[in-house]
Design an enzyme around this catalytic site. Structure first.
Site, PDB file in Angstrom:
ATOM      1  N   CYS A  73       0.849  -1.196   0.000  1.00 22.61           N
ATOM      2  CA  CYS A  73       0.000   0.000   0.000  1.00 22.61           C
ATOM      3  C   CYS A  73       0.884   1.244   0.000  1.00 22.61           C
ATOM      4  CB  CYS A  73      -0.904   0.000   1.227  1.00 22.61           C
ATOM      5  SG  CYS A  73      -2.007   1.428   1.245  1.00 22.61           S
ATOM      6  N   CYS A  94       0.314   4.943   6.944  1.00 20.55           N
ATOM      7  CA  CYS A  94      -0.343   4.794   8.249  1.00 20.55           C
ATOM      8  C   CYS A  94       0.612   4.063   9.210  1.00 20.55           C
ATOM      9  CB  CYS A  94      -1.651   4.025   8.092  1.00 20.55           C
ATOM     10  SG  CYS A  94      -2.643   4.634   6.708  1.00 20.55           S
ATOM     11  N   CYS A 129       0.205   0.350  10.374  1.00 24.80           N
ATOM     12  CA  CYS A 129      -0.278  -0.683   9.448  1.00 24.80           C
ATOM     13  C   CYS A 129       0.824  -1.572   8.855  1.00 24.80           C
ATOM     14  CB  CYS A 129      -1.066  -0.031   8.320  1.00 24.80           C
ATOM     15  SG  CYS A 129      -1.853  -1.282   7.268  1.00 24.80           S
ATOM     16  N   CYS A 133     -16.821  -8.777   5.433  1.00 19.37           N
ATOM     17  CA  CYS A 133     -16.133  -7.506   5.176  1.00 19.37           C
ATOM     18  C   CYS A 133     -14.869  -7.764   4.367  1.00 19.37           C
ATOM     19  CB  CYS A 133     -15.713  -6.844   6.474  1.00 19.37           C
ATOM     20  SG  CYS A 133     -17.046  -6.651   7.643  1.00 19.37           S
ATOM     21  N   CYS A 183     -19.735  -5.705   3.284  1.00 16.82           N
ATOM     22  CA  CYS A 183     -19.006  -4.505   3.697  1.00 16.82           C
ATOM     23  C   CYS A 183     -17.686  -4.513   2.935  1.00 16.82           C
ATOM     24  CB  CYS A 183     -18.745  -4.557   5.205  1.00 16.82           C
ATOM     25  SG  CYS A 183     -17.741  -3.181   5.808  1.00 16.82           S
ATOM     26  N   CYS A 230     -19.626   2.440   8.376  1.00 20.60           N
ATOM     27  CA  CYS A 230     -18.894   1.762   9.450  1.00 20.60           C
ATOM     28  C   CYS A 230     -17.657   2.611   9.691  1.00 20.60           C
ATOM     29  CB  CYS A 230     -18.512   0.348   9.007  1.00 20.60           C
ATOM     30  SG  CYS A 230     -17.445  -0.500  10.182  1.00 20.60           S
ATOM     31  N   ARG A 283     -18.285  -2.034  17.728  1.00 24.49           N
ATOM     32  CA  ARG A 283     -17.571  -3.304  17.509  1.00 24.49           C
ATOM     33  C   ARG A 283     -16.262  -3.371  18.270  1.00 24.49           C
ATOM     34  NH1 ARG A 283     -16.984  -4.046  11.887  1.00 24.49           N
ATOM     35  NH2 ARG A 283     -19.175  -4.568  12.008  1.00 24.49           N
TER      36      ARG A 283
HETATM   37  N1  SAM Z   1      -6.728   0.631   3.074  1.00 24.40           N
HETATM   38  C1  SAM Z   1      -8.010   0.896   3.582  1.00 24.40           C
HETATM   39  C2  SAM Z   1      -8.032   2.041   4.548  1.00 24.40           C
HETATM   40  O1  SAM Z   1      -7.022   2.376   5.136  1.00 24.40           O
HETATM   41  O2  SAM Z   1      -9.108   2.624   4.723  1.00 24.40           O
HETATM   42  C3  SAM Z   1      -8.674  -0.300   4.213  1.00 24.40           C
HETATM   43  C4  SAM Z   1      -7.911  -1.272   5.100  1.00 24.40           C
HETATM   44  S1  SAM Z   1      -7.281  -0.619   6.622  1.00 24.40           S
HETATM   45  C5  SAM Z   1      -6.203  -1.916   7.108  1.00 24.40           C
HETATM   46  C6  SAM Z   1      -8.671  -0.628   7.735  1.00 24.40           C
HETATM   47  C7  SAM Z   1      -8.458  -0.210   9.187  1.00 24.40           C
HETATM   48  O3  SAM Z   1      -7.814  -1.240   9.909  1.00 24.40           O
HETATM   49  C8  SAM Z   1      -7.610   1.011   9.459  1.00 24.40           C
HETATM   50  O4  SAM Z   1      -8.283   2.205   9.253  1.00 24.40           O
HETATM   51  C9  SAM Z   1      -7.293   0.812  10.934  1.00 24.40           C
HETATM   52  O5  SAM Z   1      -8.280   1.436  11.743  1.00 24.40           O
HETATM   53  C10 SAM Z   1      -7.327  -0.707  11.123  1.00 24.40           C
HETATM   54  N2  SAM Z   1      -5.972  -1.227  11.399  1.00 24.40           N
HETATM   55  C11 SAM Z   1      -4.970  -1.409  10.507  1.00 24.40           C
HETATM   56  N3  SAM Z   1      -3.862  -1.863  11.111  1.00 24.40           N
HETATM   57  C12 SAM Z   1      -4.151  -1.983  12.417  1.00 24.40           C
HETATM   58  C13 SAM Z   1      -3.395  -2.390  13.562  1.00 24.40           C
HETATM   59  N4  SAM Z   1      -2.117  -2.745  13.480  1.00 24.40           N
HETATM   60  N5  SAM Z   1      -4.017  -2.396  14.767  1.00 24.40           N
HETATM   61  C14 SAM Z   1      -5.314  -2.023  14.879  1.00 24.40           C
HETATM   62  N6  SAM Z   1      -6.068  -1.621  13.839  1.00 24.40           N
HETATM   63  C15 SAM Z   1      -5.497  -1.592  12.620  1.00 24.40           C
HETATM   64 FE1  SF4 Z   2      -2.840   1.269   3.330  1.00 25.36          FE
HETATM   65 FE2  SF4 Z   2      -2.844   0.156   5.727  1.00 25.36          FE
HETATM   66 FE3  SF4 Z   2      -3.172   2.782   5.508  1.00 25.36          FE
HETATM   67 FE4  SF4 Z   2      -5.142   1.117   4.673  1.00 25.36          FE
HETATM   68  S1  SF4 Z   2      -4.398   1.394   6.762  1.00 25.36           S
HETATM   69  S2  SF4 Z   2      -4.313   2.916   3.613  1.00 25.36           S
HETATM   70  S3  SF4 Z   2      -3.889  -0.619   3.926  1.00 25.36           S
HETATM   71  S4  SF4 Z   2      -1.307   1.635   4.937  1.00 25.36           S
END
Ligand code: SAM
Ligand code: SF4
Ligand code: DTB
Length: 343
Positions: free
Chosen positions: A69, A73, A76, A113, A144, A204, A276
């Protein structure tokens, strides 16, 4: 008594059953800072005005496109900027998605989802995902997706395919947000949420706790969520899963009672929404999970895996449900006059 005139008073706070979207930041702070047992009492009372307190909605997650990606973030494992050693893959074939959805339904989930590691899908990338939505819906599950930012017209196409929910989290407060993500803004996220809502898809939207944010940030996040009009129908509260290789791998673990407090405040602020208990459950004791459910959480991810990390096994969850006398919330009845599912 109808929810409109039903309320209780706790330490000077009027707590009502009717959803309100005009909360002030001071009201949210006063609620959040109640003695924990007063807050839990308020949350339980509110919860019972709208829901069966012993039923938990179960959603199963599937990562349909994993890793690589472009976003940054800091929590992530899927960002291309961090070396986290995850197995990446391009968009999964439709057949595999269908099989995973069938397994989820057989196990007892009511919603499926699908998550993809996009900044946001290109129009041509959306096409096969629309097909997945149609297939999963045909199996009889709520649908979802979480695909990142949506461009103009994309939410409408998802709605036409029959999508029930779009997951897009605010993650944290607007003030703390730039410490976590620099490649898109808090305002970008609100714009995607506006598009989803305008297309008639259920929202959501929640966040992650334990990123190093302060209590003020948690209060501010809840204030933004609780003043969205209408409230998100589903509010995932994640606790950070600390992933080696990400900038937050050594973040200090958030105090469990602070997590419970946030869930209880979310329940009171958004009385009719499903809250949730999301990522982080593998690190919680069963007693902690029970406390979160007592605080008003009434939805969970059900299935061995979240996107890239583990979730408790269905056998463990089934055993916990049995010990607590909980049941899985049944699927909403389908309204055949609309393509979406009525709630
Ligand atoms: N890429 C898309 C986005 O960022 O909207 C969808 C997937 S993203 C992984 C969805 C959500 O997963 C993130 O907004 C975050 O809230 C949650 N998430 C991701 N990594 C996480 C982690 N290590 N611990 C807890 N929540 C996490
Ligand atoms: Fe990409 Fe992870 Fe951020 Fe979603 S949360 S935009 S998968 S880096
Ligand atoms: C949400 O709020 N939590 C889910 C879902 N929405 C997409 C994702 C949690 C991901 C946890 C880390 C992982 O498994 O990669």
């Amino acid at each position: 008594m109808s929810p409109a005139d039903n309320e209780i008073r706790i330490r000077g706070l009027a707590i009502g059953a009717r959803p309100r979207t005009d909360w002030t930041l001071d009201e949210v702070k006063a609620l959040f800072e109640l003695p924990l047992f007063d807050l839990l009492y308020a949350a339980q009372w509110v919860h019972r005005q709208h829901f069966d307190p012993n039923a938990v909605q179960c959603s199963t997650l599937l990562s349909i496109k994993t890793g690589a990606c472009p976003e940054d973030c800091a929590y992530c494992p899927q960002s291309i900027r961090f070396d986290t050693g995850i197995e990446t893959h391009d968009l999964m074939p439709l057949d595999e998605v269908r099989k995973a959805a069938e397994r989820a339904k057989a196990a007892g989930a009511t919603r499926f989802c699908m998550g993809a590691s996009y900044r946001g899908p290109k129009d041509r990338q959306l096409e096969p995902i629309l097909e997945m939505v149609r297939e999963v819906k045909a199996i009889g599950l709520e649908t979802c997706v979480t695909l990142g930012l949506l461009r103009e017209g994309q939410a409408e196409r998802l709605a036409e395919a029959g999508l029930d929910y779009y997951n897009h989290n605010l993650d944290t407060s607007e003030a703390f947000y730039p410490k976590i993500i620099t490649t898109r803004t808090f305002a970008d996220r609100l714009e995607t949420l506006r598009r989803v809502r305008a297309a008639g898809i259920k929202v959501c939207c929640g966040g992650i706790l334990g990123l190093g944010e302060s209590r003020e940030d948690r209060i501010s996040l809840l204030h933004v969520l609780a003043t969205l009009d209408p409230h998100p129908e589903s509010v995932p509260i994640n606790r950070l899963v600390r992933i080696p290789g990400t900038p937050l791998e050594n973040a200090t673990e958030l105090d469990s009672f602070e997590f419970v407090r946030t869930i209880a405040a979310a329940r009171v602020l958004m009385p009719a929404s499903h809250v949730r208990l999301s990522a982080g459950r593998t690190e919680f004791s069963e007693e902690m999970q029970a406390l979160c459910l007592l605080a008003g959480a009434n939805s969970m991810f059900y299935g061995e895996k979240l996107l890239t990390t583990a979730n408790p096994s269905t056998a463990d969850d089934d055993a916990l449900f049995a010990r607590l006398g909980l049941v899985r919330e049944s699927a909403p009845v389908r309204d055949e006059s609309r393509s979406a599912v009525a709630t």
